[in-house]
Scaffold this active site. Structure first.
Site, PDB file in Angstrom:
ATOM      1  N   CYS A 122      -2.317  -3.257   7.162  1.00 20.86           N
ATOM      2  CA  CYS A 122      -1.756  -3.133   8.512  1.00 20.86           C
ATOM      3  C   CYS A 122      -2.004  -1.712   9.048  1.00 20.86           C
ATOM      4  CB  CYS A 122      -0.258  -3.455   8.515  1.00 20.86           C
ATOM      5  SG  CYS A 122       0.791  -2.140   7.895  1.00 20.86           S
ATOM      6  N   GLU A 175       0.834  -1.205   0.000  1.00 21.38           N
ATOM      7  CA  GLU A 175       0.000   0.000   0.000  1.00 21.38           C
ATOM      8  C   GLU A 175       0.866   1.252   0.000  1.00 21.38           C
ATOM      9  OE1 GLU A 175      -0.140  -2.639   1.920  1.00 21.38           O
ATOM     10  OE2 GLU A 175      -2.142  -3.039   2.703  1.00 21.38           O
TER      11      GLU A 175
HETATM   12  N1  THU Z   1       2.302  -6.463   4.089  1.00 17.29           N
HETATM   13  C1  THU Z   1       1.836  -5.588   3.153  1.00 17.29           C
HETATM   14  O1  THU Z   1       2.431  -5.422   2.083  1.00 17.29           O
HETATM   15  N2  THU Z   1       0.708  -4.888   3.439  1.00 17.29           N
HETATM   16  C2  THU Z   1      -0.003  -5.012   4.594  1.00 17.29           C
HETATM   17  O2  THU Z   1      -0.931  -4.254   4.809  1.00 17.29           O
HETATM   18  C3  THU Z   1       0.343  -6.067   5.545  1.00 17.29           C
HETATM   19  C4  THU Z   1       1.675  -6.675   5.367  1.00 17.29           C
HETATM   20  C5  THU Z   1       3.539  -7.203   3.800  1.00 17.29           C
HETATM   21  C6  THU Z   1       4.706  -6.811   4.641  1.00 17.29           C
HETATM   22  C7  THU Z   1       5.531  -8.062   4.613  1.00 17.29           C
HETATM   23  O3  THU Z   1       6.348  -8.049   3.470  1.00 17.29           O
HETATM   24  C8  THU Z   1       4.515  -9.177   4.469  1.00 17.29           C
HETATM   25  O4  THU Z   1       3.325  -8.559   4.022  1.00 17.29           O
HETATM   26  C9  THU Z   1       4.246  -9.939   5.748  1.00 17.29           C
HETATM   27  O5  THU Z   1       3.925  -9.094   6.776  1.00 17.29           O
END
Ligand code: THU
Length: 188
Positions: free
Chosen positions: A108, A72
């Site tokens: 997240c 994001e």
């Molecule tokens: N991740 C994202 O790209 N976006 C989110 O909103 C949650 C987590 C990624 C970060 C990391 O590379 C992997 O997902 C595991 O946490």
């Protein structure tokens, strides 16, 4: 029943099902390019600005794990680097699969905060957040729903609307920058 679903997303514009599908498609496309050797969890994001431009991002990790950047925020960085500052809808896709409402991965907390800063429209519920899992299960929320009672520029009394107005080429930011430079350099 009509095939075409129109979804309200801000007072001046509407996003239709075709646009939503396109965003999901663009997010799936970029998801395959994620750099995630540690988590092996691929994420793709695609957002659309009020100008109709689509920017993509995927997560990229690092041996120093804390340096990881989520999909994001990658998409937001791409938008800003192109001279646009707000988006109207974002699609986020992961390889999560399953059978109940939690089976779609949602952004997240850090990403929610970054997304909130760059929403288009006057209200947070003008901006759509589309989440889809590997099975094609799709959940659509708005920014207010996923980050209620949020902290933002207005909480600090800072007006950032000149960025949104600028779009790409209007040059308003140049004026703002001049003022800021003057302040920084002690000019008037
Ligand atoms: N991740 C994202 O790209 N976006 C989110 O909103 C949650 C987590 C990624 C970060 C990391 O590379 C992997 O997902 C595991 O946490």
């Amino acid at each position: 029943m009509s095939n075409k679903t129109t979804i309200k997303f801000n007072p001046n514009q509407q996003i239709d099902q075709k646009t939503i599908n396109l965003l999901v498609q663009k997010a799936n496309e970029v998801k395959t390019r994620a750099y995630c050797p540690y988590s092996k969890f691929q994420v793709g994001a695609a957002l659309i600005t009020p100008n109709g431009n689509i920017y993509q991002g995927c997560n990229f990790e690092n041996a120093a794990y804390g340096n990881t950047i989520c999909a994001e925020r990658g998409a937001i960085a791409s938008m800003i680097a192109s001279g646009e500052y707000v988006f109207s809808a974002i699609a986020i896709v992961t390889n999560v699969t399953g059978y109940n409402d939690n089976d779609v991965s949602s952004p997240c907390g850090a990403c929610r905060q970054s997304m909130r800063e760059h929403t288009a429209g006057d209200k947070l519920d003008d901006t759509l957040v589309i989440m889809e899992n590997k099975d094609g299960k799709r959940v659509i929320k708005d920014m207010e729903q996923i980050l209620p009672m949020s902290f933002g520029p207005d909480s600090l009394g800072i007006d950032v609307s000149m960025y949104a107005k600028q779009g790409r080429d209007l040059g308003l930011y140049d004026n703002y920058k001049k003022e800021t430079d003057n302040k920084v350099n002690g000019g008037d």
